[in-house]
Design a protein around this motif. Structure first.
Motif, PDB file in Angstrom:
ATOM      1  N   LEU A  57      -8.065   3.071 -12.975  1.00 17.73           N
ATOM      2  CA  LEU A  57      -6.673   3.423 -12.685  1.00 17.73           C
ATOM      3  C   LEU A  57      -6.129   2.578 -11.532  1.00 17.73           C
ATOM      4  O   LEU A  57      -4.975   2.128 -11.571  1.00 17.73           O
ATOM      5  N   ILE A  58      -6.934   2.373 -10.507  1.00 21.24           N
ATOM      6  CA  ILE A  58      -6.507   1.538  -9.384  1.00 21.24           C
ATOM      7  C   ILE A  58      -6.263   0.110  -9.861  1.00 21.24           C
ATOM      8  O   ILE A  58      -5.267  -0.526  -9.493  1.00 21.24           O
ATOM      9  N   ALA A  59      -7.169  -0.409 -10.690  1.00 22.00           N
ATOM     10  CA  ALA A  59      -7.007  -1.765 -11.215  1.00 22.00           C
ATOM     11  C   ALA A  59      -5.721  -1.888 -12.019  1.00 22.00           C
ATOM     12  O   ALA A  59      -4.958  -2.858 -11.871  1.00 22.00           O
ATOM     13  N   ASP A  60      -5.456  -0.916 -12.864  1.00 23.23           N
ATOM     14  CA  ASP A  60      -4.228  -0.938 -13.674  1.00 23.23           C
ATOM     15  C   ASP A  60      -2.984  -0.903 -12.791  1.00 23.23           C
ATOM     16  O   ASP A  60      -1.996  -1.613 -13.051  1.00 23.23           O
ATOM     17  N   ALA A  61      -3.028  -0.084 -11.735  1.00 20.77           N
ATOM     18  CA  ALA A  61      -1.871   0.035 -10.848  1.00 20.77           C
ATOM     19  C   ALA A  61      -1.632  -1.260 -10.076  1.00 20.77           C
ATOM     20  O   ALA A  61      -0.477  -1.670  -9.877  1.00 20.77           O
ATOM     21  N   LEU A  62      -2.693  -1.920  -9.640  1.00 24.51           N
ATOM     22  CA  LEU A  62      -2.539  -3.207  -8.956  1.00 24.51           C
ATOM     23  C   LEU A  62      -1.977  -4.262  -9.901  1.00 24.51           C
ATOM     24  O   LEU A  62      -1.111  -5.054  -9.515  1.00 24.51           O
ATOM     25  N   ASP A  63      -2.451  -4.286 -11.132  1.00 23.82           N
ATOM     26  CA  ASP A  63      -1.910  -5.231 -12.107  1.00 23.82           C
ATOM     27  C   ASP A  63      -0.417  -4.982 -12.333  1.00 23.82           C
ATOM     28  O   ASP A  63       0.372  -5.928 -12.448  1.00 23.82           O
ATOM     29  N   ALA A  64      -0.040  -3.715 -12.377  1.00 25.30           N
ATOM     30  CA  ALA A  64       1.369  -3.377 -12.622  1.00 25.30           C
ATOM     31  C   ALA A  64       2.263  -3.821 -11.476  1.00 25.30           C
ATOM     32  O   ALA A  64       3.446  -4.127 -11.685  1.00 25.30           O
ATOM     33  N   LYS A  89      -6.198 -11.032 -10.025  1.00 24.03           N
ATOM     34  CA  LYS A  89      -6.885 -10.682 -11.265  1.00 24.03           C
ATOM     35  C   LYS A  89      -8.387 -10.540 -11.011  1.00 24.03           C
ATOM     36  O   LYS A  89      -9.036  -9.662 -11.586  1.00 24.03           O
ATOM     37  N   ARG A  90      -8.939 -11.383 -10.165  1.00 23.91           N
ATOM     38  CA  ARG A  90     -10.351 -11.220  -9.782  1.00 23.91           C
ATOM     39  C   ARG A  90     -10.563  -9.853  -9.148  1.00 23.91           C
ATOM     40  O   ARG A  90     -11.576  -9.183  -9.400  1.00 23.91           O
ATOM     41  N   THR A  91      -9.630  -9.437  -8.304  1.00 20.74           N
ATOM     42  CA  THR A  91      -9.732  -8.155  -7.608  1.00 20.74           C
ATOM     43  C   THR A  91      -9.753  -6.997  -8.588  1.00 20.74           C
ATOM     44  O   THR A  91     -10.590  -6.084  -8.483  1.00 20.74           O
ATOM     45  N   VAL A 183      -0.509   1.163  -3.059  1.00 19.60           N
ATOM     46  CA  VAL A 183      -0.888   1.308  -4.470  1.00 19.60           C
ATOM     47  C   VAL A 183      -2.124   2.198  -4.592  1.00 19.60           C
ATOM     48  O   VAL A 183      -2.180   3.099  -5.443  1.00 19.60           O
ATOM     49  N   LEU A 184      -3.123   1.949  -3.748  1.00 14.29           N
ATOM     50  CA  LEU A 184      -4.332   2.772  -3.812  1.00 14.29           C
ATOM     51  C   LEU A 184      -4.061   4.222  -3.437  1.00 14.29           C
ATOM     52  O   LEU A 184      -4.530   5.148  -4.110  1.00 14.29           O
ATOM     53  N   ILE A 185      -3.302   4.419  -2.374  1.00 20.12           N
ATOM     54  CA  ILE A 185      -3.016   5.783  -1.914  1.00 20.12           C
ATOM     55  C   ILE A 185      -2.264   6.569  -2.988  1.00 20.12           C
ATOM     56  O   ILE A 185      -2.591   7.732  -3.282  1.00 20.12           O
TER      57      ILE A 185
END
Length: 504
Positions: A57-64, A89-91, A183-185
């Motif tokens: 979910l965190i990865a998806d939110a960062l991509d968004a 994208k690496r992250t 984003v993470l929070i």
């Protein structure tokens, strides 16, 4: 005493960027650390699949939010949109990798020994696994505003382990940190988890306070040797010493053997210049020390002379780079071979290549093997690869060591590898060390001063190993055991049972 805010800058101009980010006061650092301790049982108690879902979910939110994040980071770091796009994208990919690590489950090292009263000494029912340590402090890196920072590998691996994370933002990109942390929070809150699962603090005093706080059980750091050593001393000097996993300095020696130099001079020179100047030389795997035949030096110089520099991340880093290269230029045994181009204005620097002989290098090895953070390298010339063995053996610990060899060089390459394996965590063959794949087999570490613990990596699946420690359960009823150790193996994870590895 009031702590000043953390000011962002635009390295291309040297001007300020946005308003300062307020420093985190001591009382707030204390509150956040205690909140992390309160959140620990919740996060560590999540099923492995649920923790994997959180990371995804965190990865998806960062991509968004990638467009906004990259725009801020490009202004604040001058690393460029193409580089930052790949880095983000690496992250997100490494967050997803740790989701895979959790679902696969072998990282727990679940081990079962059945009871045997007939051996000496008698063996009870023993079941062992790795479990999370507790809240972790993560120090962001300057040179990777995404992949080694707020949502980077330390944060991803610690959350995967079940450890709440408190990040200390790097002063080189405070606004990028604010945006990424938000984003993470938001994602963690939307998942219904306590706010203490992840938080962030700003300012150097706040970071030092975190390392000393009794709620923090381990620290991850990427940065300078001096800064890392100071924090390491704080961590081990506590009344309750804690692990400090620091990635510090690295010169990444590269050896070009005679056959390769003769057959591929231009190709090697082009690859070297690209690796040296990637990210304006601000990579921990930058090839700053080259051991080469005299015949290839002109080609290396031509490639560096035609390469472009750029803006460094901070004025302090620019000043340190200029001071280091000025010092090299002033040494009698060192010759400046080439200077590349640099844009006008801001904190820009030009690439540089120096040369010396292996004899002169050996006579001044301590000074000439110091890391230069930026796009500068020394080419150390030799006549016979055997001359390099005593010199390479005396190098300090490094993240990588590289050998370029043609087929006729393989015997020499094998001899060199035996020496290099004692000082480096990753040996590279016929490639360049910049670029660190995120995978199960990756190791990004090395003996001091490359890292504070050569046993561990900050990149790849086994990075999770830093935040977990073994616990053995003796003679406990099956229903009271962690699910990973229960007889039925309901998760279907790999386990070692009575010495045999399988999914039993």
């Amino acid at each position: 005493m009031t702590v000043q805010g953390v000011q962002g800058y635009n390295p291309r101009t040297g001007g300020t960027y946005r308003e300062p980010v307020p420093a985190t006061p001591p009382a707030e650092v204390d509150r956040l650390a205690l909140a992390a301790a309160e959140a620990f049982p919740v996060l560590s108690g999540l099923a492995l699949a649920k923790r994997a879902e959180l990371l995804e979910l965190i990865a998806d939110a960062l991509d968004a939010k990638s467009g906004t994040l990259i725009e801020i980071a490009d202004t604040e770091t001058a690393l460029g949109v193409p580089r930052l796009t790949v880095e983000l994208k690496r992250t997100t990919n490494q967050l997803r990798l740790f989701g895979e690590v959790l679902r696969e489950g072998s990282y727990t090292e679940a081990t079962i020994d059945s009871p045997n009263p007939d051996i000496i000494p008698p063996r009870p029912n023993l079941r062992r696994m790795l479990q999370p340590l507790g809240p972790v402090a993560v120090f962001s890196a300057s040179n990777f505003p995404f992949a080694f920072s707020v949502a980077g590998g330390d944060t991803a691996s610690a959350l995967a382990a079940g450890c709440p994370v408190l990040v200390k933002s790097h002063s080189a990109h405070p606004n990028t940190s604010v945006a990424t942390a938000a984003v993470l929070i938001e994602t963690i809150a939307a998942a219904g988890l306590p706010a203490g699962v992840f938080n962030i603090v700003y300012s150097t005093p706040a970071g030092s306070q975190l390392v000393k706080h009794h709620a923090i059980k381990a620290v991850g750091f990427t940065g300078s040797t001096g800064g890392g050593r100071a924090l390491f001393d704080l961590a081990v000097g506590r009344p309750d010493p804690i692990p400090f996993y620091g990635e510090l300095g690295s010169v990444n020696p590269t050896v070009i053997l005679p056959g390769a130099a003769a057959a591929q001079a231009e190709e090697l020179a082009t690859g070297f210049a690209a690796s040296l100047t990637m990210g304006v030389g601000q990579f921990c795997t930058n090839p700053g020390l080259m051991f080469v035949p005299e015949s290839i030096v002109d080609a290396l110089g031509k490639a560096v002379g035609g390469a472009n520099g750029g803006a460094m991340l901070t004025a302090r880093m620019r000043d340190s780079y200029e001071s280091t290269v000025d010092g090299l230029s002033a040494r009698d045994a060192v010759e400046l071979v080439a200077v590349g181009e640099a844009p006008e204005g801001g904190w820009t620097v030009a690439p540089r290549l120096y040369r010396t002989t292996v004899a002169n290098f050996a006579a001044d090895q301590a000074k000439l093997s110091e890391e230069c953070f930026g796009p500068a390298a020394i080419a150390v010339t030799y006549s016979d690869p055997a001359e390099l063995l005593p010199v390479l053996a005396k190098l300090e610990g490094t993240l990588t060591a590289t050998v370029h060899a043609a087929e006729e060089d393989h015997d020499a390459a094998g001899t060199l590898s035996a020496v290099l394996a004692r000082i480096a965590g990753r040996l590279v063959f016929n490639a360049w060390p910049t670029g660190v794949a995120v995978s199960w087999a990756q190791h990004h570490g090395g003996p001091w001063p490359a890292t504070t613990s050569a046993l561990h990596t900050s990149v790849g699946a086994t990075a999770i190993r830093r935040w977990i420690a073994p616990v053995t359960f003796q003679s406990w009823p099956d229903a009271l055991l962690p699910v990973e150790l229960q007889d039925a193996n309901p998760l279907g994870i790999p386990r070692r049972r009575d010495g045999v590895l399988g999914t039993h």
